[in-house]
Design a protein around this motif. Structure first.
Motif, PDB file in Angstrom:
ATOM      1  N   GLN A 130      -4.962  -6.017  -3.194  1.00  0.00           N
ATOM      2  CA  GLN A 130      -6.426  -5.990  -3.089  1.00  0.00           C
ATOM      3  C   GLN A 130      -6.952  -7.294  -2.501  1.00  0.00           C
ATOM      4  N   GLU A 133      -6.237  -7.370   1.199  1.00  0.00           N
ATOM      5  CA  GLU A 133      -7.142  -6.455   1.899  1.00  0.00           C
ATOM      6  C   GLU A 133      -8.513  -7.085   2.099  1.00  0.00           C
ATOM      7  N   SER A 137      -7.466  -8.634   6.356  1.00  0.00           N
ATOM      8  CA  SER A 137      -7.945  -7.559   7.213  1.00  0.00           C
ATOM      9  C   SER A 137      -7.969  -6.275   6.391  1.00  0.00           C
ATOM     10  N   PRO A 138      -8.600  -5.275   6.899  1.00  0.00           N
ATOM     11  CA  PRO A 138      -8.614  -4.017   6.149  1.00  0.00           C
ATOM     12  C   PRO A 138      -7.251  -3.320   6.245  1.00  0.00           C
ATOM     13  N   LEU A 139      -6.370  -3.659   5.361  1.00  0.00           N
ATOM     14  CA  LEU A 139      -5.037  -3.070   5.337  1.00  0.00           C
ATOM     15  C   LEU A 139      -5.112  -1.694   4.696  1.00  0.00           C
ATOM     16  N   LYS A 140      -4.288  -0.780   5.154  1.00  0.00           N
ATOM     17  CA  LYS A 140      -4.392   0.602   4.715  1.00  0.00           C
ATOM     18  C   LYS A 140      -3.749   0.888   3.367  1.00  0.00           C
ATOM     19  N   GLN A 141      -2.759   0.118   2.982  1.00  0.00           N
ATOM     20  CA  GLN A 141      -2.062   0.369   1.725  1.00  0.00           C
ATOM     21  C   GLN A 141      -1.987  -0.906   0.907  1.00  0.00           C
ATOM     22  N   PRO A 142      -3.034  -1.235   0.158  1.00  0.00           N
ATOM     23  CA  PRO A 142      -3.046  -2.513  -0.556  1.00  0.00           C
ATOM     24  C   PRO A 142      -1.889  -2.684  -1.530  1.00  0.00           C
ATOM     25  N   ARG A 144       1.102  -1.347  -1.453  1.00  0.00           N
ATOM     26  CA  ARG A 144       2.337  -1.547  -0.681  1.00  0.00           C
ATOM     27  C   ARG A 144       2.373  -2.951  -0.087  1.00  0.00           C
ATOM     28  N   ASN A 145       1.244  -3.412   0.427  1.00  0.00           N
ATOM     29  CA  ASN A 145       1.197  -4.760   1.004  1.00  0.00           C
ATOM     30  C   ASN A 145       1.383  -5.828  -0.065  1.00  0.00           C
TER      31      ASN A 145
END
Length: 183
Positions: A130, A133, A137-142, A144-145
């Motif tokens: 979170q 994100e 940047s607006p990452l698609k899978q917080p 997972r990241n």
């Protein structure tokens, strides 16, 4: 973000053995001398590079004084279940890493991560994801990241500690070389 360079103790020994350059050498250097010094410095840079990457990973999450993310460290600590990750406990290690010695930070991070249960790991990955994100940047899978960030921290911390304890002396390196020559 780059921390101060930390010269390994054996680089001077290498310069003496390979280039016959004593530590108090004062004289002109040829291009070949400079190239050789660069090669030797690169050979000694594994720990420094790993420390820089660890510092970079830490810079990707909120600092304890970031106003919009002031709750991040509280959430991180609660999710991980360990006081190793409280800013007051990490401050010295982070500042030492910024001065070029990442061993204390690496040890603290590895120890804290190793004490986490699978549930705590997942919760911590969510908190980190979170934060990534919101900040990067607006990452698609917080989640997972966040998981990837935790794994990267774990592996990078291992590299820092391994480089610090790897045989750096001339005799150890020559013994390694000879061992493989005669195998």
């Amino acid at each position: 973000m780059v921390s101060a360079p930390r010269q390994p103790e054996s680089l001077g020994e290498y310069l003496y053995r390979h280039l016959n350059l004593p530590l108090d050498f004062e004289g002109p250097l040829t291009v070949q001398h400079v190239a050789n010094v660069a090669v030797l410095a690169t050979a000694h840079s594994a720990g420094y590079a790993a420390t820089q990457h660890l510092v970079s990973l830490m810079a990707g999450i909120p600092t304890p004084t970031d106003e919009p993310d002031e709750n991040f460290w509280f959430k991180f600590w609660k999710a991980s279940g360990t006081a190793y990750f409280m800013p007051v406990n990490m401050k010295h290690s982070v500042l030492t890493a910024l001065d070029g010695d990442g061993t204390a930070l690496a040890d603290r991070l590895l120890t804290g991560l190793s004490e986490m249960s699978p549930e705590q790991w997942t919760a911590t990955a969510s908190v980190v994801g979170q934060a990534l994100e919101e900040r990067i940047s607006p990452l698609k899978q917080p989640e997972r990241n966040g998981e990837l960030w935790l794994r990267d921290v774990q592996l990078t911390a291992f590299r820092v500690l391994y480089a610090d304890h790897a045989p750096l002396g001339w005799e150890e390196r020559m013994a390694f070389r000879e061992g493989w020559k005669t195998a």
